[in-house]
Motif scaffolding. Structure first.
Motif, PDB file in Angstrom:
ATOM      1  N   LEU A 133      20.411 -13.136  28.889  1.00  0.00           N
ATOM      2  CA  LEU A 133      19.886 -13.710  27.927  1.00  0.00           C
ATOM      3  C   LEU A 133      21.001 -13.826  26.700  1.00  0.00           C
ATOM      4  N   GLU A 182      21.414 -18.292  25.786  1.00  0.00           N
ATOM      5  CA  GLU A 182      20.865 -18.108  24.056  1.00  0.00           C
ATOM      6  C   GLU A 182      22.364 -19.113  23.367  1.00  0.00           C
ATOM      7  N   ARG A 191      14.674 -12.966  19.727  1.00  0.00           N
ATOM      8  CA  ARG A 191      15.180 -12.352  20.722  1.00  0.00           C
ATOM      9  C   ARG A 191      14.020 -11.020  20.835  1.00  0.00           C
ATOM     10  N   LEU A 197      13.729 -14.349  25.190  1.00  0.00           N
ATOM     11  CA  LEU A 197      14.366 -15.507  24.216  1.00  0.00           C
ATOM     12  C   LEU A 197      13.352 -16.155  23.811  1.00  0.00           C
TER      13      LEU A 197
END
Length: 148
Positions: free
Chosen positions: A36, A40, A53, A73
């Motif tokens: 993640l 991002e 998140r 996310l």
């Protein structure tokens, strides 16, 4: 009405992608958090905005329960979302986009997302528009980059 797709698995650039119903999954050797984090960064590099998140495993801990690592996310890009909502304002019910990173019962980490074409299948004009294909392409590229 949601369409049932046959479950398929295929290899793209060394990454296994699985598709069942309307959920697309991409495997990764990274941890949930690392995957993640990479997603991002990829989202930011693509000019999109991260809105939230969510750490589901941390939430479970707060109520004295446990689940394997699991985060989501939520992100979007007005360049893609706005045209969809111009076609049909109800597209906003399905936006912004989201990707989940989770660890399965075998310890395998997956990035998963709902196919926008399937998500918006009740909105015929949006589902058939080029913007949905752009969303599909963006999600595929972003998850592929994050998985590597």
């Amino acid at each position: 009405m949601r369409k049932l797709l046959l479950a398929t698995t295929f290899l793209i650039g060394g990454i296994t992608t699985a598709m069942a119903d309307d959920i697309i999954k991409v495997n990764t050797a990274k941890s949930v958090s690392e995957a993640l984090d990479a997603l991002e960064i990829a989202v930011g590099n693509a000019g999109a905005t991260v809105f939230a998140r969510i750490d589901h495993a941390a939430g479970a801990e707060k109520v004295g329960q446990t689940i394997p690592a699991n985060q989501v996310l939520i992100f979007g890009n007005p360049a893609l979302g706005t045209p969809a909502m111009q076609i049909d304002p109800r597209a906003g019910l399905f936006l912004p986009l989201k990707v989940q990173a989770y660890e399965d019962e075998n310890g395998q980490v997956w990035l998963a997302y709902e196919d926008p074409k399937e998500t918006m299948d009740e909105l015929d004009a949006v589902e058939k528009s080029p913007v949905v294909e752009k969303m599909r392409g963006a999600l595929a590229k972003l998850t592929s980059v994050a998985a590597q």
